[in-house]
Design a protein around this motif. Structure first.
Motif, PDB file in Angstrom:
ATOM      1  N   CYS A 260       1.481   9.458  -5.826  1.00 48.16           N
ATOM      2  CA  CYS A 260       2.041  10.796  -5.586  1.00 48.16           C
ATOM      3  C   CYS A 260       3.061  11.167  -6.662  1.00 48.16           C
ATOM      4  O   CYS A 260       3.090  12.312  -7.120  1.00 48.16           O
TER       5      CYS A 260
ATOM      6  N   SER B  75       0.835  -1.214   0.000  1.00 48.93           N
ATOM      7  CA  SER B  75       0.000   0.000   0.000  1.00 48.93           C
ATOM      8  C   SER B  75       0.866   1.259   0.000  1.00 48.93           C
ATOM      9  O   SER B  75       0.524   2.253  -0.642  1.00 48.93           O
TER      10      SER B  75
ATOM     11  N   THR C  75      -5.406   5.458   3.304  1.00 47.22           N
ATOM     12  CA  THR C  75      -4.873   6.127   2.119  1.00 47.22           C
ATOM     13  C   THR C  75      -5.415   5.393   0.889  1.00 47.22           C
ATOM     14  O   THR C  75      -5.972   4.292   1.022  1.00 47.22           O
TER      15      THR C  75
ATOM     16  N   GLY D 115      -3.876   3.652  -1.374  1.00 48.30           N
ATOM     17  CA  GLY D 115      -3.263   2.328  -1.456  1.00 48.30           C
ATOM     18  C   GLY D 115      -3.823   1.371  -0.420  1.00 48.30           C
ATOM     19  O   GLY D 115      -4.037   0.188  -0.688  1.00 48.30           O
ATOM     20  N   GLN D 116      -4.077   1.865   0.780  1.00 48.66           N
ATOM     21  CA  GLN D 116      -4.666   1.028   1.817  1.00 48.66           C
ATOM     22  C   GLN D 116      -6.112   0.670   1.475  1.00 48.66           C
ATOM     23  O   GLN D 116      -6.559  -0.445   1.744  1.00 48.66           O
TER      24      GLN D 116
ATOM     25  N   PHE E  35       2.951  13.235  -0.789  1.00 45.40           N
ATOM     26  CA  PHE E  35       2.834  12.032   0.042  1.00 45.40           C
ATOM     27  C   PHE E  35       2.336  12.393   1.441  1.00 45.40           C
ATOM     28  O   PHE E  35       1.444  11.737   1.980  1.00 45.40           O
TER      29      PHE E  35
ATOM     30  N   VAL F 132      -1.381  13.504   1.150  1.00 46.79           N
ATOM     31  CA  VAL F 132      -2.280  12.353   0.944  1.00 46.79           C
ATOM     32  C   VAL F 132      -2.467  11.597   2.248  1.00 46.79           C
ATOM     33  O   VAL F 132      -3.588  11.237   2.620  1.00 46.79           O
ATOM     34  N   ASN F 133      -1.386  11.349   2.978  1.00 48.27           N
ATOM     35  CA  ASN F 133      -1.494  10.634   4.245  1.00 48.27           C
ATOM     36  C   ASN F 133      -2.325  11.407   5.258  1.00 48.27           C
ATOM     37  O   ASN F 133      -3.214  10.840   5.893  1.00 48.27           O
TER      38      ASN F 133
ATOM     39  N   ASP G 243       0.694   4.196  -2.810  1.00 46.79           N
ATOM     40  CA  ASP G 243       0.541   5.614  -2.454  1.00 46.79           C
ATOM     41  C   ASP G 243       1.684   6.450  -3.016  1.00 46.79           C
ATOM     42  O   ASP G 243       1.467   7.535  -3.549  1.00 46.79           O
ATOM     43  N   TRP G 244       2.903   5.938  -2.876  1.00 44.32           N
ATOM     44  CA  TRP G 244       4.065   6.675  -3.376  1.00 44.32           C
ATOM     45  C   TRP G 244       3.994   6.804  -4.895  1.00 44.32           C
ATOM     46  O   TRP G 244       4.287   7.861  -5.449  1.00 44.32           O
TER      47      TRP G 244
END
Length: 144
Positions: free
Chosen positions: A53, A45, A86, A88-89, A72, A75-76, A49-50
């Protein structure tokens, strides 16, 4: 004289009970929704996310390193505060929940993200499969 058996005992890791359930000291169930998320979902995840971004940074900010980092962090902070996960999660069915205290989620997200950027807290884990950045923020990554 030190026996070889005694010398190698520390390599087995911290002593723990074989019937210990990860997350039980946090009040999490042993399995199913709300249980500690599997290890592999967390770095995957993070990579999603990375990557997101970096894609946005490439499209909007010409891929600046500072833009990647600030995106990053944003977003977090925003997604953890408002949605508990996030992007990805969310894709990997992981959610970040508070497990102790009454601190607002925005402060937990700030502590968690700041500690995660230091890298070392993300590499040290507790017996409950909780990285130190989660332990410092009073959160846990759980299955959805």
């Amino acid at each position: 004289m030190i026996d070889r058996k005694e010398l190698g005992a520390w390599m087995d890791g911290a002593p723990s009970s074989p019937d210990y359930v990860r997350g039980s000291s946090l009040g999490l169930p042993a399995s199913g929704p709300g249980a500690v998320a599997p290890f592999w979902r967390r770095p995957l995840s993070l990579l999603l996310d990375w990557g997101l971004c970096m894609l946005v940074s490439a499209l909007v900010f010409d891929s600046g390193a500072l833009a990647n980092l600030l995106l990053f962090v944003a977003v977090n902070l925003l997604f953890l505060s408002f949605f508990g996960a996030t992007p990805g999660q969310f894709v990997l069915r992981v959610r970040v929940l508070p497990v102790r205290g009454r601190t607002p989620m925005i402060l937990r997200a700030l502590v968690r993200t700041g500690a995660m950027l230091l890298l070392l807290p993300a590499m040290v884990w507790t017996k409950d499969a909780q990285p130190l950045h989660d332990a410092a923020a009073g959160t846990a990554a759980v299955r959805v």
